[in-house]
Structure formats: C-alpha cells, structure tokens
Design a protein around this motif. Sequence first.
Motif, mmCIF file in Angstrom:
data_model
loop_
_atom_site.group_PDB
_atom_site.id
_atom_site.type_symbol
_atom_site.label_atom_id
_atom_site.label_comp_id
_atom_site.label_asym_id
_atom_site.label_seq_id
_atom_site.Cartn_x
_atom_site.Cartn_y
_atom_site.Cartn_z
ATOM 1 N N GLU A 82 -18.756 51.139 7.324
ATOM 2 C CA GLU A 82 -18.170 52.236 8.100
ATOM 3 C C GLU A 82 -18.316 52.075 9.615
ATOM 4 O O GLU A 82 -17.507 52.563 10.382
ATOM 5 C CB GLU A 82 -18.733 53.599 7.659
ATOM 6 N N SER A 83 -19.360 51.359 10.053
ATOM 7 C CA SER A 83 -19.541 51.185 11.498
ATOM 8 C C SER A 83 -19.061 49.808 11.978
ATOM 9 O O SER A 83 -18.897 49.601 13.174
ATOM 10 C CB SER A 83 -21.003 51.398 11.895
ATOM 11 N N ALA A 86 -21.874 44.809 14.331
ATOM 12 C CA ALA A 86 -22.683 45.221 15.479
ATOM 13 C C ALA A 86 -23.708 44.131 15.767
ATOM 14 O O ALA A 86 -23.784 43.125 15.051
ATOM 15 C CB ALA A 86 -23.379 46.550 15.173
ATOM 16 N N GLY A 136 -17.189 45.868 15.807
ATOM 17 C CA GLY A 136 -16.477 46.940 15.127
ATOM 18 C C GLY A 136 -15.583 46.500 13.979
ATOM 19 O O GLY A 136 -15.112 47.329 13.212
#
Length: 160
Positions: A82-83, A86, A136
Amino acid sequence: MDKSLLQQLVLTRLEADLQAAAHAAQVAHETATHEENIAENKYDTLGLEAAYLATGQARRVEAIRQAIAMWRQLNLRPFAEESGIALGALICLVDEHATEQLLLLGPNGASMKLLHDGQTIQVISHEAPLGKVLLGKTVGDDVSLRIANSTQHFEILWVQ
C-alpha cells in the motif's frame, strides 16, 4: 535475503572507507603543515596545494560519517504494497533483455556493489535518478529511466 545483513555489509564498507579517508586527511594535513613545505616565493605552492587537499579530505571524512549515521538509523521494514517502495527496500528489476538486477535503496553516501550469496546487489541512493523513479512503485510496475540519449525500461519483479 536478509536485509539487515546487507545493511551491516554497507556499514562495514563505509567504516573501511572512513578509515582510509581519515588517514588520507591526516597525511595531507601533515604535508600542508610540514616545515619543509613553507613557501619560499609566490611560485612555491606545495604547502597551499596540500592544504586544499587536506580540506577536501576532511570534507570527505565528514560525508562518510554522515552516511554511516544515516545507514545506522535506517529502519528496514518489510515491504508494504500500500505504501510502495521506500528506503530500505530490496528490489529485483528486469530489463527488456530479461536481465535481472538487485538493488538496495538507501540513504545518500553509499553507492556501492555488494556480493552476497553469489549475487551482486547494487546499493543506490533514494536521490539517484533510478532511486527517485522507484520510490512509491510496487511489484509489477514498469519504470523508465532516460540516460543521455537512451531510455531504459524495467519491470519490478519483486520487493522485500
């Protein structure tokens, strides 16, 4: 693949770089301040050149210290779909020729290649062109990177 082990390999390499840079800075400082290098005329610049070198080496030492601090603070979390990608992500990319490459996305100051379990892992910064493109994104995404006059295309195969 154990990302904490990869993080430790990066830190080990950075600490070795720090020792080498600190030694080089010390030697340059000693050269700059040695009594035999005092300028005898305006064309005698050995001491001045050594002083510039010592300053540059001191900056390099500080940059490596900052990189070590950032890598020590890096929190290696599991990948969250979902993120997206990173800092701390271990990424497998494949290009249009079906060539796979492994990347470890980290903070600045540690661009290097690591060899672990017979595999090469390229450590890149999140501020490098490819690092910026990957932030992302998630598994299955296609990314493109334009370098000079060519564009490279990759697919993200997996992320840890």
